[in-house]
Scaffold this motif. Structure first.
Motif, PDB file in Angstrom:
ATOM      1  N   GLU A  68       0.440  25.435  56.000  1.00 35.27           N
ATOM      2  CA  GLU A  68       0.179  25.418  54.555  1.00 35.27           C
ATOM      3  C   GLU A  68       0.297  24.010  53.986  1.00 35.27           C
ATOM      4  O   GLU A  68      -0.385  23.669  53.014  1.00 35.27           O
ATOM      5  N   PHE A  69       1.171  23.203  54.563  1.00 33.88           N
ATOM      6  CA  PHE A  69       1.389  21.850  54.053  1.00 33.88           C
ATOM      7  C   PHE A  69       0.560  20.799  54.791  1.00 33.88           C
ATOM      8  O   PHE A  69       0.159  19.804  54.199  1.00 33.88           O
ATOM      9  N   GLN A 105      -5.997  18.072  52.038  1.00 33.73           N
ATOM     10  CA  GLN A 105      -5.871  17.881  50.593  1.00 33.73           C
ATOM     11  C   GLN A 105      -5.126  19.045  49.955  1.00 33.73           C
ATOM     12  O   GLN A 105      -4.275  18.863  49.082  1.00 33.73           O
ATOM     13  N   VAL A 106      -5.437  20.262  50.417  1.00 35.23           N
ATOM     14  CA  VAL A 106      -4.727  21.445  49.902  1.00 35.23           C
ATOM     15  C   VAL A 106      -3.256  21.371  50.274  1.00 35.23           C
ATOM     16  O   VAL A 106      -2.364  21.676  49.469  1.00 35.23           O
ATOM     17  N   VAL A 145       2.539  20.333  48.746  1.00 32.91           N
ATOM     18  CA  VAL A 145       3.751  19.517  48.817  1.00 32.91           C
ATOM     19  C   VAL A 145       4.122  19.008  47.428  1.00 32.91           C
ATOM     20  O   VAL A 145       5.289  19.097  47.000  1.00 32.91           O
ATOM     21  N   GLU A 146       3.139  18.479  46.713  1.00 34.47           N
ATOM     22  CA  GLU A 146       3.400  17.941  45.378  1.00 34.47           C
ATOM     23  C   GLU A 146       3.860  19.032  44.421  1.00 34.47           C
ATOM     24  O   GLU A 146       4.808  18.838  43.653  1.00 34.47           O
ATOM     25  N   HIS A 147       3.192  20.174  44.461  1.00 36.22           N
ATOM     26  CA  HIS A 147       3.572  21.269  43.569  1.00 36.22           C
ATOM     27  C   HIS A 147       4.936  21.829  43.932  1.00 36.22           C
ATOM     28  O   HIS A 147       5.716  22.233  43.049  1.00 36.22           O
ATOM     29  N   ALA A 194       8.052  21.930  41.453  1.00 35.36           N
ATOM     30  CA  ALA A 194       8.802  23.152  41.144  1.00 35.36           C
ATOM     31  C   ALA A 194      10.292  22.937  41.354  1.00 35.36           C
ATOM     32  O   ALA A 194      11.125  23.373  40.544  1.00 35.36           O
ATOM     33  N   LEU A 195      10.651  22.258  42.447  1.00 35.94           N
ATOM     34  CA  LEU A 195      12.060  21.981  42.719  1.00 35.94           C
ATOM     35  C   LEU A 195      12.667  21.123  41.624  1.00 35.94           C
ATOM     36  O   LEU A 195      13.773  21.379  41.142  1.00 35.94           O
ATOM     37  N   GLY A 196      11.937  20.092  41.204  1.00 38.88           N
ATOM     38  CA  GLY A 196      12.439  19.212  40.150  1.00 38.88           C
ATOM     39  C   GLY A 196      12.599  19.927  38.820  1.00 38.88           C
ATOM     40  O   GLY A 196      13.598  19.738  38.114  1.00 38.88           O
TER      41      GLY A 196
END
Length: 318
Positions: A44-45, A128-129, A134-136, A140-142
């Motif tokens: 997924e990553f 790219q997905v 990873v960014e999302h 979410a964690l932040g």
């Protein structure tokens, strides 16, 4: 509900320095493994091919996994999807091979084992997905961390918010450190477990902080250390009942959930164990070292006494 009552307060804070030193060493080791080894990110990553195949009878996942490993894919997730006859495969991207070539090679190997197997669908997850996930995920964690800090600062006081968020980050980093050290696969399910642990850990911290506030109001002659020890001791029965019940459920997923739930349950298991530890010995101890006191939680108010309301010396502090 209390299964038992402890009559004498347990001196938790007497050992706070030693236990926090152990916690700090564990935290540093987790960061070291994260930096040196990194996380074993799932398809997924990183991007790759997702395949769904169907058998006419319940699929033997171990046999399917051995076929995939024979093609040179190590630790590829192989799990049931929907029914016991449907199998989902996640293949990492390989240099020089397209998604179609990968799926053709896998299907040829599976048909050699069982000619009746059918390909239901195949999807390609591009890099790219994976980067967006990873960014999302980090976003979410932040956002969860910021939300927790605001909530605790409003409900209690900034010292409690700082100590609780340090304890929560301690839990998250240690979970990631375990996954980096053992190179367990880090998937979206594991990320969901990490976010769940954040909420779980802060709930335990809130329970202890609530009891500290309540004890401050009731016991006016105790020192801060005695207040914290009594507050934690009075929540032990609740802690055993709550976390024991949760851990039994998580352990059942870990032992009987199969590969699909294995790492999800593993992350929850580590998070629950360290969450209890951090709420007691990290959050409470840091709050103590930051200098929490009765006035932080029980605000004083000034009311004019009988006499001249304009006289500044006529006010009484309640």
């Amino acid at each position: 509900m209390e299964l038992f009552r402890i009559r004498n307060d347990i001196p938790f804070m007497r050992h706070a320095l030693v236990l926090n030193a152990v916690s700090a060493i564990t935290f540093v080791l987790a960061v070291f493994f994260l930096v040196s080894r990194g996380l074993n990110l799932s398809v997924e990553f990183t991007g790759g091919t997702v395949m769904e195949v169907a058998y006419q009878q319940p699929a033997d996942l171990e046999s399917v996994r051995s076929v995939i490993e024979g093609l040179g894919y190590a630790e590829v997730p192989v799990q049931n999807f929907g029914t016991s006859q449907d199998v989902l495969l996640r293949l990492p991207a390989r240099e020089g091979l397209s998604s179609g070539q990968q799926s053709e090679a896998v299907m040829a190997a599976l048909k050699a084992q069982d000619p009746a197997v059918q390909l239901r669908r195949t999807e390609f997850v591009g890099p790219q997905v994976g980067q967006e996930l990873v960014e999302h995920g980090l976003m979410a964690l932040g956002l969860v961390i910021v939300g927790i800090m605001i909530y605790l600062a409003v409900r209690f006081e900034w010292k409690y918010a700082v100590s609780a968020i340090i304890a929560n980050l301690h839990d998250v980093i240690i979970i990631l450190g375990f996954f980096a050290f053992f190179q367990w696969e880090f998937s979206l399910a594991v990320l969901a477990a990490v976010l769940a642990v954040l909420g779980y850990s802060v709930n335990e911290s809130v329970v202890i902080f609530d009891r500290i506030r309540e004890t401050f109001r009731r016991q006016r002659k105790m020192s801060t250390v005695q207040i914290i020890d009594r507050a934690i001791t009075s929540t032990i029965s609740r802690t055993i009942i709550t976390h024991g019940s949760t851990q039994i459920m998580v352990m059942s997923m870990l032992l009987f959930g199969g590969p699909t739930l294995h790492y999800f349950a593993m992350a929850l298991t580590i998070g629950i164990l360290f969450g209890i530890y951090s709420s007691v010995f990290v959050a409470a101890a840091i709050a103590m070292w930051l200098g929490i006191k009765r006035e932080d939680l029980i605000k004083t108010s000034t009311k004019p006494a009988s006499g001249d309301p304009d006289d500044p010396n006529s006010g009484a502090v309640v």
